[in-house]
Design an enzyme around this catalytic site. Structure first.
Site, mmCIF file in Angstrom:
data_model
loop_
_atom_site.group_PDB
_atom_site.id
_atom_site.type_symbol
_atom_site.label_atom_id
_atom_site.label_comp_id
_atom_site.label_asym_id
_atom_site.label_seq_id
_atom_site.Cartn_x
_atom_site.Cartn_y
_atom_site.Cartn_z
ATOM 1 N N SER A 1 0.843 -1.187 0.000
ATOM 2 C CA SER A 1 0.000 0.000 0.000
ATOM 3 C C SER A 1 0.880 1.240 0.000
ATOM 4 O O SER A 1 1.991 1.220 0.546
ATOM 5 C CB SER A 1 -0.897 0.024 1.245
ATOM 6 N N TYR A 47 -2.755 0.320 10.781
ATOM 7 C CA TYR A 47 -2.912 -0.275 9.456
ATOM 8 C C TYR A 47 -1.691 0.029 8.590
ATOM 9 O O TYR A 47 -1.127 -0.872 7.945
ATOM 10 C CB TYR A 47 -4.171 0.257 8.769
#
Length: 224
Positions: A136, A148
């Site tokens: 990501s 996250y």
């Protein structure tokens, strides 16, 4: 000889789009996710001669190992694996974060990736295969209190380490790092952001690269 790709998180979003793109490029695909109904529908779409549904939980090593072994038996081996399954958090930050939610996320975003690599590696070694991880853009920047984001930092670091490990026997590892993608990951649609097909094309690009080259990281960012 057909090429076979194992995909976790294959029932929707990036995983399902990658299955479609891979089949279009001539691959056979093993679809692994918890949603048996969605996997079955995707097999119907792609054709049972191109795809097989293997329901299971990516956070469970035994489930992944069994799925990989089953897929190798169906098509005689595995050429690539895509560790794509992942999840986010509803509560942001450290003080406001939910420890139980953190644990569930880490079990999937971190341990699930480890389980895919561990389960697939013996099969990939046989064919000098390829491992792809969904990273990501959040895994390459510091976001205030984001657990996250930290889980995706792990994916990027581990992906680089895997590339060095697999290089010893001719294997390859790629981390595909998208910015915001319009997938069920978000509660609200993001139609002006990246689409799952954008990331799927990046995965196939890495898989189809000449064996002399390893496309080690791909960053795909929305233009808006």
């Amino acid at each position: 000889m057909s090429r076979t790709l194992f995909i976790t998180g294959a029932s929707s979003g990036i995983g399902a789009a990658t299955a479609r793109a891979a089949v279009e490029a001539g691959w056979k695909v093993g679809l692994f996710a918890r949603s048996e109904d969605k996997l079955s529908a995707l097999v119907d779409e792609l054709g049972s001669d191109n795809a097989v549904a293997i329901p299971g939980d990516a956070s469970d090593y035994n489930a992944q190992a069994k799925a990989v072994a089953n897929l190798a038996e169906v098509w005689g081996g595995i050429d690539a694996a895509f560790a794509n399954a992942g999840t986010g958090l509803s509560a942001a930050g450290t003080e406001a974060g939910d420890p139980e939610e953190w644990e569930r996320m880490i079990r999937l975003n971190v341990m699930g990736v480890l389980w895919t690599a561990k389960a697939a590696m013996p099969h990939l070694r046989e064919r000098k295969g390829h491992l792809v991880l969904t990273g990501s853009a959040a895994g390459r920047t510091h976001i205030k209190g984001s657990v996250y984001s930290a889980s995706k930092w792990f994916v990027h670091g581990y992906g680089g380490n895997l590339a060095e490990e697999m290089r010893e026997w001719g294997g390859r590892c790629t981390v595909v790092a998208p910015g915001m993608v319009d997938t069920p990951f978000f509660e609200e649609a993001k139609p002006d952001k990246l689409q799952p097909e954008d990331i799927a094309r990046s995965v196939v690009f890495a898989l189809e690269a000449d064996p002399r080259s390893n496309v080690q990281e791909i960053f795909v960012m929305p233009t808006r």
